[in-house]
Design an enzyme around this catalytic site. Structure first.
Site, mmCIF file in Angstrom:
data_model
loop_
_atom_site.group_PDB
_atom_site.id
_atom_site.type_symbol
_atom_site.label_atom_id
_atom_site.label_comp_id
_atom_site.label_asym_id
_atom_site.label_seq_id
_atom_site.Cartn_x
_atom_site.Cartn_y
_atom_site.Cartn_z
ATOM 1 N N HIS A 26 0.821 -1.231 0.000
ATOM 2 C CA HIS A 26 0.000 0.000 0.000
ATOM 3 C C HIS A 26 0.848 1.273 0.000
ATOM 4 O O HIS A 26 2.038 1.223 0.214
ATOM 5 C CB HIS A 26 -1.046 -0.018 1.135
ATOM 6 C CG HIS A 26 -0.510 0.015 2.526
ATOM 7 N ND1 HIS A 26 -1.322 0.215 3.615
ATOM 8 C CD2 HIS A 26 0.735 -0.137 3.020
ATOM 9 C CE1 HIS A 26 -0.596 0.198 4.703
ATOM 10 N NE2 HIS A 26 0.640 -0.018 4.387
ATOM 11 N N GLU A 27 0.209 2.383 -0.302
ATOM 12 C CA GLU A 27 0.896 3.688 -0.439
ATOM 13 C C GLU A 27 2.025 3.634 -1.457
ATOM 14 O O GLU A 27 3.084 4.232 -1.253
ATOM 15 C CB GLU A 27 1.444 4.161 0.928
ATOM 16 C CG GLU A 27 0.400 4.662 1.887
ATOM 17 C CD GLU A 27 -0.245 5.976 1.433
ATOM 18 O OE1 GLU A 27 0.341 6.666 0.593
ATOM 19 O OE2 GLU A 27 -1.338 6.284 1.928
#
Lengths: 607, 607
Positions: free
Chosen positions: B457-458
């Site tokens: 994620h990110e």
């Protein structure tokens, strides 16, 4: 996508297993009979295992107060496996077996490991029965082993205890003679056992009529004390339900009681148990203790058990390999079908173009090729070791002895290397999937969880490393290491004259020399504490060197085949290993060579 | 064992954060006020988070048909966190904030990440509100941001879509003006949104009265088509329940509907959702679409979102770090208490001795020291980056500009390095525990599962790598890379005259030179496809070089302190990193430097 072409290539084009049928034991076999076995196993794995891999993860074994409940799919899969005859694949015809080479048996079992590793394919049962065939009495073989091969009963290996995991010398299960006539039991010298066994896979279930436990325990000396060390360990066969000499259940439950189920991170299709032996839950025949029959001689228990260790460890390595392979195939399929983003071109990206499938991204290709290189390389290694087992058992005396010694050296790698790198492959398979890979809607997170076990069971990474650097490379004055070096050099000699491979052959030669030098440097002070302080980095470097050798040898076979996408892929995976992986050995060996004391010397309070 | 001494050492002895109170914004602060914040957070984390970490793993969020149900412990933890004032820790006094430096805020939040990363500490809510403070209108700040800081409402970031994960240019959520008077809404230009958003953390729950979604969407052009590429993306604030300009709920539900909960491998305490915007589940005010208010200018959505990206990515890096730290502390505790086996002495092992605790084994020490070196090094890096954020916001102009540029270069490392190596630390924590580590009776398998998210994620690992090699080291004519090299060289200059560190200073100098050379070699043909084909190995080598620098700098601070076990430990961890880790960079950079085409050129059918 099917695994089969890779297996066929390795068995036939690379290892030439068909030639085994020139040996008397395998004379009735041929490429056709081998293929038929592979076909059958591939089919059963596809139909009875693969569809239920998530089922066994979510429907974890549970104890309903009376029995351990497993999903129906597990019962069906076990039945199909037993009916296939694979449990006795390697046994003599006269015992109902197929007299199949171990190499083919191992390859056939790979399909089950890939389809659902934790439903299992009877590896423990076969190992248990093989051990009894080697060390048991005629009656023990007939009563216990044959019924395991037939699938009527299943088997376990009971080594660890709560206070003695990797340290078997501290086994505290106690075995005492069972009364006056204890030597006269037709099933073997009868003892009463008392103790707790931990991490027992398939220790309790209803998949089979009975469970045959093989249990390490110590017989107390005249002073009533257990002998210290591993030399005091004996081996016993302890059935869950008592049987008579004609292999009929007597109707008596033995005093083997489930004390708890272990709830694991993965590999949930296999029951893992804490078992109490002789704690009085099921008192039997008016005395205390679980009834067990001595196998082999007293004090020989660990020797008997380790007789089967090479194959057990190859089995773990194969399981790790096939979990990696399952993730590779899943992520390759995903990458070929998932549109996302655009590859970087010479001019960057053009957002007005439609999205590409992610296999067009260089970094996704890198993650796929790494997986291919790890998993297909590991599969080749496992099959090579399996071929050594066949050589040990059926080769001419000198070749058999060499195979035995090579297996001693290679087994720690065959067990540890896929456990580490095919786990890494599973992590890459998640990464290829992005967020989807982290969800339980896709299979790859389960492969990764399942695979994490393999660095732990059947001897941890640390144990394998101590075995390799502390024992295997030293035994017989280093002859095993020399033998391996000869084989590696033979491959190098063939490759060095092949233009596509010459540079890799040189790189392998250098790595081999560095491993040899590091081995000497580690032992330069002849102090085990110094030599072994960095045994795991040594194991890692040794493993990468072995895999580079395997890949170079596989590449020679690939080059001998006509051009094809598969050939291109094999050569690509080989190049990946030499370019991206082999150079890592330098960093690992540096600390070995200087016997780096950074870790060993750090005082406890400084952590 | 407490994390606090490590945090105190890094904040005070190493970074000297107390000196920040010489700046006007922090003038009321002191070591005492910083300590008080850390004390409070440490206590809440210990009481309200840590005891429930397994609870939130086993009681996964579920949808009961009307609402998403989370364990009571999650509600209690969120309430305690909101009441602590940490949601507005960095805000102005006039807004009810503490005007705390970001460095201290980040350190304080580390305790929650370590205690239970997936219960969460409001990182998304704070990021959401900060973004509105920077880019929203006065009304948007007052209505939405302030109520988020107060803990009354929570926030999300809605970027990804099912067909557009990492590829934001393919966002297809559509926003059209909401009728004639759409420009006159006090909450901002009012649009109607229609589309699906995937991977939305905290997208639906009952923890707060309302949820403030920040949504990326595209406004169609005059031809009705969505503009291609990222330049067509705009940003909207879309509340779950509609509110008026005085921040009161109007009683109307907005058309934002839960389409599904994602069932994850770990990080299960946080709801992760697929949300449908404007699909008609909750029709509102007689027209189609979810009501959203434009934030900033049309087409500026991604720029606004990325304004907050550095801090979000530092937050992910910190989460990964603290998961690693949690595993390190758990396995250290286990190793100090678990008897098993005997260490190898100069004469081998003596089975008649009682068993030792496993921390006495060299290989267990290696696994512990690796964890310490990864996790404490990563914590230092995250706090260093946090300190750069403070410098960017409150430093003198030139220093602020340097801090901004350094952050650009270091953020991909701050995000990716702990995601990879503190995950490896978690795997080592399992290994230290042996079989127990693989069971759910011990916390380490959960840390490992939780941490696997952070490489995804990110911005995935691959995205971070492209950002670093494709953008950050090139921007402003390579000035960011030069600036980093200056900082590294300054540390080298101080260390080279310190006998204990001189050799390490030299090694770091060489690694830095190799990274520089590899950067040039990668771009030698000015072809992005060639340069970026091995961006991930580059990221790995760059990261290891940065961590070696961080450790060398930390070691200088450690040497300045009086002798103590903690000092010995820091120097040991630094040595470990230089001996066991830094040498790996050579293997990674080799493929970068020669723009190795092995992966990129392998045709799809060859896999």
């Amino acid at each position: 996508m099917s695994l089969r072409p890779t297996v066929d290539f390795l068995l036939n084009d690379w290892l030439g297993v068909e030639a085994l049928n020139q040996r008397e034991r395998f004379a009735d076999h041929s490429r056709e009979t081998f293929d038929a076995v592979l076909d059958t196993c591939e089919r059963i794995a596809r139909e009875k295992y693969a569809p239920f891999n998530r089922t066994v993860d979510t429907q974890e074994p549970h104890f309903d107060g009376e029995r351990v409940v497993l999903p129906q799919a597990t019962h069906d899969a076990h039945q199909a496996y037993a009916e296939s005859g694979m449990l006795s694949a390697a046994q003599d015809y006269r015992l109902g077996g197929m007299q199949l080479p171990y190499t083919v048996e191992a390859a056939a079992n790979a399909f089950f490991a890939m389809a659902s590793v934790s439903i299992g394919s009877g590896m423990l049962t076969v190992g248990n029965a093989n051990l009894l065939m080697a060390h048991g009495s005629e009656a023990q073989r007939r009563v216990f082993a044959l019924n395991e091969f037939a699938g009527r009963w299943s088997g376990t290996m009971c080594l660890s205890e709560p206070q003695a995991g990797s340290s078997l010398s501290d086994v505290a299960t106690r075995a005492v003679p069972d009364g006056e006539g204890f030597m006269d039991d037709p099933l073997g010298p009868r003892f009463r056992l008392k103790g707790n066994k931990m991490w027992i896979s398939a220790g309790e279930h209803e998949l089979t009529e009975n469970i045959v436990h093989l249990v390490l325990a110590k017989i107390p000396g005249p002073d009533g004390k257990l002998p210290p060390g591993v030399k005091g360990i004996s081996l016993f066969v302890v059935p869950k339900k008592l049987v008579d000499a004609s292999a009929q259940l007597t109707g008596e439950r033995n005093d083997v009681a489930l004390a708890g189920l272990n709830h694991k991170c993965g590999w949930r299709g296999t029951t893992n148990t804490l078992l109490n032996f002789g704690e009085g839950k099921f008192p039997v025949r008016g005395a205390a203790g679980a009834i067990g029959y001595l196998v082999g001689q007293p004090g020989e228990g660990l020797r008997c058990m380790f007789h089967m260790m090479n194959e057990a460890r190859i089995g773990v390595g194969m399981a790790a390999t096939m979990l990696g392979m399952a993730g590779y195939h899943a992520s390759l399929d995903y990458a070929k079908n998932r549109p996302q983003g655009r590859p970087v071109g010479p001019e960057g990206k053009d957002p007005s173009r439609p999205q590409s499938r992610i296999i067009e991204h260089a970094d996704v290709k890198r993650m796929l090729l790494a997986q291919k290189s790890y998993c297909e390389g590991a599969l080749a290694l496992e099959l090579y070791c399996a071929r050594l087992v066949d050589e040990q058992h059926t080769g001419a005396p000198e070749a058999a002895d060499e195979a035995r010694l090579l297996l001693e050296v290679l087994t720690p790698i065959a067990k540890s290397w896929p456990s580490e790198w095919c786990l890494e492959a599973n992590s890459l398979a998640i990464q290829v999937h992005g967020g989807y890979g982290y969800t339980r809607d896709f299979p790859v997170e389960q492969y990764w969880r399942d695979n994490r076990l393999n660095m732990i069971h059947e001897g941890t990474h640390g144990i394998q490393a101590m075995d390799l650097l502390g024992r295997k490379v030293l035994m017989e004055n280093g002859r095993g290491l020399q033998l391996l070096a000869q084989r590696v050099n033979a491959t190098i000699q063939r490759a060095i004259h092949t233009p596509e491979l010459a540079a890799h052959a040189n790189a392998l030669g250098q790595a081999l020399a560095q491993v040899g030098a590091a081995t000497k440097a580690a032992w330069a002070t002849a102090n085990p504490a110094e030599a072994l302080a960095n045994a795991v980095p040594y194991l890692q470097a040794f493993g990468h060197t072995v895999l580079a050798w395997i890949w170079l040898d596989v590449a020679l076979a690939a080059l001998a085949a006509p051009d094809s996408p598969a050939r291109t892929g094999r050569l690509g995976a080989m190049r990946f290993f030499f370019h991206y992986e082999l150079p890592k050995t330098g960093a690992w060996l540096a600390v070995v060579s200087r016997r780096d004391p950074t870790c060993a010397e750090l005082p406890e309070e400084a952590f």
